[in-house]
Design a protein around this motif. Structure first.
Motif, PDB file in Angstrom:
ATOM      1  N   PRO A  94       0.799  -1.227   0.000  1.00  0.00           N
ATOM      2  CA  PRO A  94       0.000   0.000   0.000  1.00  0.00           C
ATOM      3  C   PRO A  94       0.831   1.276   0.000  1.00  0.00           C
ATOM      4  CG  PRO A  94      -0.098  -1.063   2.136  1.00  0.00           C
ATOM      5  CD  PRO A  94       0.617  -2.004   1.218  1.00  0.00           C
ATOM      6  N   SER A  95       2.064   1.208   0.453  1.00  0.00           N
ATOM      7  CA  SER A  95       2.897   2.414   0.455  1.00  0.00           C
ATOM      8  C   SER A  95       3.311   2.821  -0.959  1.00  0.00           C
ATOM      9  CB  SER A  95       4.129   2.211   1.326  1.00  0.00           C
ATOM     10  OG  SER A  95       4.945   1.195   0.801  1.00  0.00           O
ATOM     11  N   ARG A  96       3.059   1.967  -1.937  1.00  0.00           N
ATOM     12  CA  ARG A  96       3.386   2.293  -3.332  1.00  0.00           C
ATOM     13  C   ARG A  96       2.214   2.920  -4.075  1.00  0.00           C
ATOM     14  NH1 ARG A  96       7.029  -1.887  -6.169  1.00  0.00           N
ATOM     15  NH2 ARG A  96       7.898   0.046  -6.932  1.00  0.00           N
ATOM     16  N   ILE A  97       1.046   3.011  -3.419  1.00  0.00           N
ATOM     17  CA  ILE A  97      -0.104   3.661  -4.050  1.00  0.00           C
ATOM     18  C   ILE A  97       0.174   5.159  -4.105  1.00  0.00           C
ATOM     19  CG2 ILE A  97      -2.573   4.146  -3.875  1.00  0.00           C
ATOM     20  CD1 ILE A  97      -2.851   1.538  -2.276  1.00  0.00           C
ATOM     21  N   ARG A  98      -0.052   5.764  -5.254  1.00  0.00           N
ATOM     22  CA  ARG A  98       0.200   7.190  -5.431  1.00  0.00           C
ATOM     23  C   ARG A  98      -1.117   7.938  -5.592  1.00  0.00           C
ATOM     24  NH1 ARG A  98       3.951   6.462  -2.913  1.00  0.00           N
ATOM     25  NH2 ARG A  98       5.876   5.659  -3.709  1.00  0.00           N
TER      26      ARG A  98
END
Length: 154
Positions: A94-98
């Motif tokens: 989820p930390s790669r969702i922009r």
């Protein structure tokens, strides 16, 4: 060699304290783990100016898909509590969702979209309070009535 003389009360109190310490330590660890697992972690924060911000979070634990939520803060206080905006597939980080932020020129209305899908808003928030909204609406209504009245006189 004779056995040392032990005080049975002192021995019993020591065993009791050891047992209570172990049980309370295990209970505290369980409570901490439960709260940690039920918590969430921040994946994005958007500064909206004037001490206002959006915080987007993801749940630490889930069953089918990971909930993605947001909160809105103004002057350090939560003005919109945790609201779910979508889910994340279990295999994705989820930390790669922009995300992308859009705002009106005065910064009072802010919208958030996925960066790869900017045509669909996930969040839209108006930071003006009710009095400010009422005042703005009244001014707009007065301007519209003036235009209508001016067009009737012609």
């Amino acid at each position: 060699m004779p056995a040392p003389n032990r005080n049975p009360i002192r021995y019993s109190v020591g065993c009791l304290l050891l047992g209570v310490t172990l049980i309370s330590g295990c209970l505290a660890s369980f409570i901490w783990l439960d709260r940690w697992a039920e918590g969430e972690f921040e994946i994005a924060t958007f500064d909206c100016g004037n001490n206002r911000k959006f915080v987007i979070t993801a749940a630490r634990s889930w069953e089918v898909s990971q909930p993605i939520s947001y909160r809105v803060y103004s002057n350090g206080e939560i003005v919109v509590p945790t609201m779910m905006i979508g889910t994340n597939n279990p295999g994705n980080d989820p930390s790669r969702i922009r995300f992308t932020k859009f705002a009106t020129p005065d910064g009072n209305v802010v919208g958030i979209t996925y960066a790869d899908s900017p045509s669909s808003y996930l969040i839209v928030h108006d930071f003006l309070n009710n009095d400010e909204n009422r005042s703005r609406r009244d001014r707009a209504r007065a301007e519209l009535e003036n235009e209508l009245n001016a067009s009737r006189k012609k």
